[in-house]
Design an enzyme around this catalytic site. Structure first.
Site, PDB file in Angstrom:
ATOM      1  N   ASP A  53     -44.301 -64.583  27.266  1.00  0.00           N
ATOM      2  CA  ASP A  53     -45.548 -64.064  27.815  1.00  0.00           C
ATOM      3  C   ASP A  53     -46.499 -63.562  26.733  1.00  0.00           C
ATOM      4  O   ASP A  53     -47.716 -63.652  26.880  1.00  0.00           O
ATOM      5  CB  ASP A  53     -45.248 -62.935  28.808  1.00  0.00           C
ATOM      6  CG  ASP A  53     -44.644 -63.457  30.100  1.00  0.00           C
ATOM      7  OD1 ASP A  53     -44.981 -64.581  30.504  1.00  0.00           O
ATOM      8  OD2 ASP A  53     -43.830 -62.740  30.709  1.00  0.00           O
ATOM      9  N   SER A 174     -48.322 -51.887  34.425  1.00  0.00           N
ATOM     10  CA  SER A 174     -48.701 -51.152  35.625  1.00  0.00           C
ATOM     11  C   SER A 174     -47.559 -51.055  36.632  1.00  0.00           C
ATOM     12  O   SER A 174     -47.364 -50.014  37.272  1.00  0.00           O
ATOM     13  CB  SER A 174     -49.916 -51.815  36.288  1.00  0.00           C
ATOM     14  OG  SER A 174     -50.252 -51.182  37.495  1.00  0.00           O
TER      15      SER A 174
END
Length: 268
Positions: A53, A174
């Site tokens: 990622d 988050s």
């Protein structure tokens, strides 16, 4: 179709792997270009990134500004942003074929635009405003207090910091901080407090048409864009956050299943 191929040397240990995939795509009828770093991405229709990622995030920031599509092959650990696992790399040919025919679905992922003074930064996942743990000062900030103002109103949040994330970033930092999971193309941003001092400070979802004005009321703040430290702000200074004027476009294989990805990738 002109296709770029980029391999993260920290993840793809065998250099011949990248060349083999480039040759395979060339033999499939595509003009291919080898890139050695994400900063070189240019002049192609789509870039195939071999890595995790992190490699996708770096490549996407460059590709999005140049309207270049991104296809990821997972050579990392999680690979939430990659479309294929490394054992499936040959399937990229079929994806590129459908893309060339104009029948391939495209996931358009929004980005955040951060402005500090006269400098601008972009993030595909999140902008993090964190208290200084001793990075810029010998005396760390115990509590960071920030004021956030939007067209909906104004509020002050105290704690370890504050995140502004895109739907893409909702499954990253988050999520660990207690935020919700958002589907990739929903037109919103989320503000997620980090270890807030008050229990009333909870994640809030805003329209991605909103703009955020943030001011440091107490303490020193470290500002990060997708994990990269871009600034250190003292008390009284501020920044602005809004939606970037471009998207990161990810071609998706047929019948791509977001919920299956959640189950497979986030069960570790």
């Amino acid at each position: 179709m002109k296709v770029g191929v980029l391999g993260n040397v920290n993840k793809v240990k065998n250099v011949e792997t990248v060349e083999s995939i480039a040759n395979y795509l060339r033999e499939s009828g595509h003009e291919t270009v080898r890139f050695n770093a994400h900063t070189e991405i240019d002049g192609v229709d789509v870039v195939v990134v071999l890595g995790g990622d992190g490699a996708i995030l770096h490549a996407a920031l460059v590709a999005a500004k140049k309207n270049i599509k991104i296809v990821g092959i997972n050579y990392g650990t999680l690979g939430f942003l990659t479309e294929y696992e490394k054992a499936e790399w040959e399937s990229v040919k079929d994806l590129l074929s459908s893309l060339d025919k104009g029948v391939c679905p495209i996931v358009k992922r929004s980005l955040l635009e951060l402005t500090i003074g006269d400098k601008t930064y972009h993030a595909l996942n999140e902008i993090a405003i964190q208290r200084d743990y001793g990075l810029i000062s010998t005396n760390s900030t115990q509590i960071l207090k920030v004021e956030v103002e939007t067209k909906e109103g104004k509020d002050a949040i105290a704690g370890d910091g504050l995140l502004f994330c895109t739907p893409t970033g909702s499954t990253a930092y988050s999520l660990s901080a207690g935020g919700a999971i958002l589907t990739p193309e929903v037109p919103v941003f989320m503000m997620t407090p980090i270890c807030a001092f008050s229990m009333r400070s909870r994640p809030i979802v805003f329209s991605d048409e909103d703009e955020f004005s943030v001011r440091i009321l107490k303490g020193k703040a470290i500002i990060q864009a997708d994990g990269r430290t871009v600034a250190a702000l003292p008390e009284g200074t501020g920044l602005r956050i809004k939606k970037a004027p471009f998207t990161a476009d990810f071609p998706a294989k047929e019948n791509s299943d977001f919920f299956a990805r959640i189950r497979n990738k986030l069960n570790g």
